[in-house]
Enzyme design. Structure first.
Site, short mmCIF file in Angstrom:
data_model
loop_
_atom_site.label_atom_id
_atom_site.label_comp_id
_atom_site.label_asym_id
_atom_site.label_seq_id
_atom_site.Cartn_x
_atom_site.Cartn_y
_atom_site.Cartn_z
N HIS A 178 40.96 23.13 40.62
CA HIS A 178 40.62 24.40 41.25
C HIS A 178 40.62 24.23 42.76
O HIS A 178 39.74 23.57 43.31
CB HIS A 178 39.24 24.83 40.74
CG HIS A 178 38.84 26.21 41.16
ND1 HIS A 178 38.60 26.54 42.47
CD2 HIS A 178 38.65 27.35 40.46
CE1 HIS A 178 38.27 27.82 42.54
NE2 HIS A 178 38.30 28.33 41.33
N HIS A 181 39.72 30.44 45.90
CA HIS A 181 38.57 31.35 45.86
C HIS A 181 37.33 30.90 46.62
O HIS A 181 36.21 31.21 46.22
CB HIS A 181 38.19 31.63 44.39
CG HIS A 181 39.20 32.49 43.70
ND1 HIS A 181 39.49 32.40 42.36
CD2 HIS A 181 40.01 33.47 44.19
CE1 HIS A 181 40.42 33.28 42.05
NE2 HIS A 181 40.77 33.94 43.13
N TYR A 183 35.92 27.97 46.91
CA TYR A 183 35.12 26.85 46.41
C TYR A 183 35.50 25.57 47.18
O TYR A 183 36.25 25.64 48.16
CB TYR A 183 35.27 26.72 44.89
CG TYR A 183 34.58 27.91 44.21
CD1 TYR A 183 33.20 27.91 44.04
CD2 TYR A 183 35.30 29.03 43.84
CE1 TYR A 183 32.55 29.01 43.48
CE2 TYR A 183 34.66 30.14 43.28
CZ TYR A 183 33.29 30.12 43.10
OH TYR A 183 32.63 31.20 42.57
C1 PHB Z 1 33.03 32.90 39.75
O1 PHB Z 1 32.23 32.15 39.18
O2 PHB Z 1 32.72 34.04 40.13
C2 PHB Z 1 34.39 32.42 40.01
C3 PHB Z 1 34.74 31.15 39.61
C4 PHB Z 1 36.01 30.67 39.86
C5 PHB Z 1 36.92 31.49 40.49
C6 PHB Z 1 36.59 32.75 40.89
C7 PHB Z 1 35.31 33.23 40.64
O3 PHB Z 1 38.15 31.03 40.75
#
Ligand code: PHB
Length: 400
Positions: A178, A181, A183
């Site tokens: 990942h 977004h 993170y």
């Molecule tokens: C979320 O937990 O809101 C979330 C998690 C991973 C993503 C996007 C949103 O890529």
């Protein structure tokens, strides 16, 4: 360009086989990674998660991607999100993966760090620091993360690789890294968040260094055919806007290609797919923000998953028309929540059941999670759902 209605999903390329990693999938409808907060208070899967994943794997050959799963206890930054570190976490995932495999579908574990998108109180309760690429807070927050040290960055790379190994040992067909977004990995990619002055920040090359080092380490750990990566070039979620997205993702793709390996797949979120966006419109051009430059650069190196609020008809249109030059699969999130037999419904033209957004994130709850029924057509054909655990049975296995 043809209209969306011209492509009946069941006759479209959605149901043409495609090789993904070591598997050949009979269709291209993917179960998207979704945070659902149904893990226990130690971030280990609750038994009710077995049924949830198995049900969504009920059409053989479905690519099932897990909710984002933390690479270390220090990245378990939200209560009831999962990790894949402790023995109980690994055992919980092993059961889920086994249930998916029983249904002849394949399973990729999405792995991440949360960085500054963590809840600092959740981390503090267990004695973990609140960290990010730089000491730049989330918009509107008074909590300022601490800039990670170089030793912590190197440890993060190792944690990704070790978690990937544990996922494979637990039975996963691969992992999805990942880097999207807002993170942790994306906090290094994004210039407005990453203000480091060492080799992990500044230029595009430096901001990309961590994501690329993680990919390399994970490839070395488990082999490229088990490795996928996710990017969200247009997302604004959690401060992830990037003004230099063309240069940044062009560089990332060219560096991934230089590794000269065959990845399982690349997963891309369209401009319409920002988790912060509730309304989408497939026909909106979003100021020319398309994935085309990435797909051109990637050049069918391996399949690409697109996500962006698709419905069965627009998904068929996407594979037939919009992305016809490329080997594209289409991820469904919200509709897969309320339709455990989504793939069967798409293939048979059965209308989708509506989802109930307020129950998406009800921690540890059966309701809104395992109580969406299969279609009568599915039940008539297969006599029962493949993993018919009841709420009582699930509770008997472990307290909710
Ligand atoms: C979320 O937990 O809101 C979330 C998690 C991973 C993503 C996007 C949103 O890529």
């Amino acid at each position: 360009m043809g209209s969306i209605a011209e492509y009946p999903p069941s006759e479209s390329r959605l149901f043409k086989p495609l090789k993904v990693g070591h598997s050949t999938l009979p269709h291209r409808v993917v179960f998207a990674p979704l945070t659902r907060l149904r893990n226990d208070d130690n971030h280990a899967p609750l038994p009710l998660m077995e049924k949830y994943y198995a049900d969504r794997a009920s059409t053989p050959g479905t690519l099932v991607i897990s909710e984002a799963t933390s690479i270390s206890h220090g990245e378990e930054g939200n209560s009831n999100n999962p990790g894949l570190v402790s023995e109980e976490q690994v055992e919980g995932w092993r059961k889920i993966i086994s249930a998916v495999h029983t249904n002849k579908s394949i399973f990729f574990q999405q792995i991440w760090g949360m960085g500054r998108a963590s809840n600092p109180d959740v981390l503090a309760t267990r004695g973990f620091p609140y960290r990010s690429s730089s000491a730049v807070p989330m918009k509107g927050s008074e909590n300022v993360p601490r800039e990670m040290t170089e030793a912590e960055i190197l440890e993060t790379i190792e944690n990704f690789a070790e978690t990937a190994k544990r996922a494979v040992l637990a039975g996963a067909d691969g992992v999805e890294i990942h880097s999207a977004h807002g993170y942790l990995l994306d906090q290094f990619l994004t210039a407005s968040v990453n203000q480091r002055t060492d080799k992990w920040g500044g230029s595009i090359e430096n901001r990309s260094r961590l994501t690329l080092a993680v990919v390399k380490a994970v490839v070395e750990a488990i082999g490229a055919e088990k490795v996928a990566i996710r990017f969200s070039p247009y997302a604004g979620f959690q401060g992830s806007e990037k003004s230099d997205y063309v240069e940044l993702y062009t560089y990332l793709i060219s560096e991934l290609k230089k590794m000269n390996v065959q990845f399982a797949y690349l997963s891309l979120v369209e401009a319409t797919g920002d988790p912060g966006t509730l309304i989408w419109d497939q026909k909106q051009i979003h100021g020319g923000k398309t994935l085309d430059f990435i797909l051109e650069a990637w050049d069918n190196l391996s399949p690409v998953i697109v996500a962006g609020g698709y419905r069965p008809d627009s998904a068929a249109w996407a594979v037939e028309e919009r992305y016809k030059k490329w080997d594209v699969m289409v991820a469904f999130g919200r509709h897969f929540i309320s339709n455990p037999d989504l793939v069967f419904k798409v293939q048979n033209g059965i209308p989708l059941a509506p989802y109930n957004r307020p129950t998406f994130y009800c921690r540890k709850e059966w309701a809104g999670y395992n109580d969406y029924p299969f279609s009568q057509e599915f039940l008539d054909k297969y006599s029962q759902t493949v993993h018919p655990m009841t709420e009582e049975e699930s509770k008997a296995l472990g307290s909710l």
